[in-house]
Design a protein around this motif. Structure first.
Motif, short mmCIF file in Angstrom:
data_model
loop_
_atom_site.label_atom_id
_atom_site.label_comp_id
_atom_site.label_asym_id
_atom_site.label_seq_id
_atom_site.Cartn_x
_atom_site.Cartn_y
_atom_site.Cartn_z
N ARG A 143 0.74 -1.39 -0.02
CA ARG A 143 -0.02 -0.21 0.02
C ARG A 143 0.97 1.26 0.00
O ARG A 143 0.64 2.27 -0.78
CB ARG A 143 -1.04 0.08 1.07
CG ARG A 143 -2.17 -0.77 1.06
CD ARG A 143 -3.15 -0.65 2.04
NE ARG A 143 -2.85 -0.82 3.36
CZ ARG A 143 -2.79 -2.00 4.26
NH1 ARG A 143 -3.09 -3.12 3.44
NH2 ARG A 143 -2.31 -2.12 5.28
N ALA A 144 1.78 1.28 0.82
CA ALA A 144 2.86 2.42 0.89
C ALA A 144 3.45 2.72 -0.43
O ALA A 144 3.64 3.72 -1.05
CB ALA A 144 4.00 2.18 1.80
N LEU A 145 3.89 1.59 -1.19
CA LEU A 145 4.65 1.74 -2.64
C LEU A 145 3.35 2.13 -3.66
O LEU A 145 3.74 3.11 -4.50
CB LEU A 145 5.00 0.51 -2.87
CG LEU A 145 6.45 0.22 -2.13
CD1 LEU A 145 6.91 -1.27 -2.68
CD2 LEU A 145 7.26 1.16 -2.30
N ALA A 146 2.26 1.72 -3.60
CA ALA A 146 1.26 2.33 -4.20
C ALA A 146 0.94 3.69 -4.18
O ALA A 146 0.81 4.42 -4.98
CB ALA A 146 0.09 1.27 -4.05
N GLY A 147 0.87 4.25 -2.81
CA GLY A 147 0.56 5.65 -2.62
C GLY A 147 1.82 6.52 -3.23
O GLY A 147 1.53 7.46 -3.92
N LEU A 148 3.19 5.89 -3.18
CA LEU A 148 4.51 6.55 -3.74
C LEU A 148 4.11 6.52 -5.04
O LEU A 148 4.50 7.75 -5.87
CB LEU A 148 5.57 5.81 -3.25
CG LEU A 148 5.89 6.04 -1.56
CD1 LEU A 148 7.07 5.42 -1.51
CD2 LEU A 148 6.23 7.70 -1.41
N ALA A 149 3.67 5.36 -6.06
CA ALA A 149 3.63 5.50 -7.45
C ALA A 149 2.25 6.56 -7.61
O ALA A 149 2.62 7.17 -8.67
CB ALA A 149 3.35 4.02 -7.74
#
Length: 87
Positions: free
Chosen positions: A70-76
């Motif tokens: 989820r954190a990486l999806a937010g950064l993307a």
């Protein structure tokens, strides 16, 4: 999670005790990485074949995986990280 990613070229990383600050020079957006392990994941994206592998390489276990995904999806979504072409 199964694609190759990297830190966006227009993003600067400032490591901090809690994790890191990311600043995107193009969008002028600031993001916080709230754990040192998330910083390790983000820094490892460029060398890993996928985001999932970057998480594993940083020591993210199966119980933590969804949170890091989820954190990486937010950064993307905010262009802090971007897909990397695979040679």
């Amino acid at each position: 999670m199964d694609r190759a990613w990297q830190l966006h070229p227009g993003v600067a990383v400032r490591p901090e005790r809690f994790g890191a600050l990311l600043y995107h020079f193009g969008t002028r957006r600031l993001s916080f990485l709230k754990t040192p392990m998330l910083l390790e994941v983000v820094q490892g994206l460029a060398d890993a074949p996928s985001a999932r592998d970057a998480c594993r390489n940083a020591g993210v276990d199966d119980t933590q995986a969804a949170m890091y995904h989820r954190a990486l999806a937010g950064l993307a979504a905010t262009d802090m990280i971007c897909e990397r072409a695979v040679a």
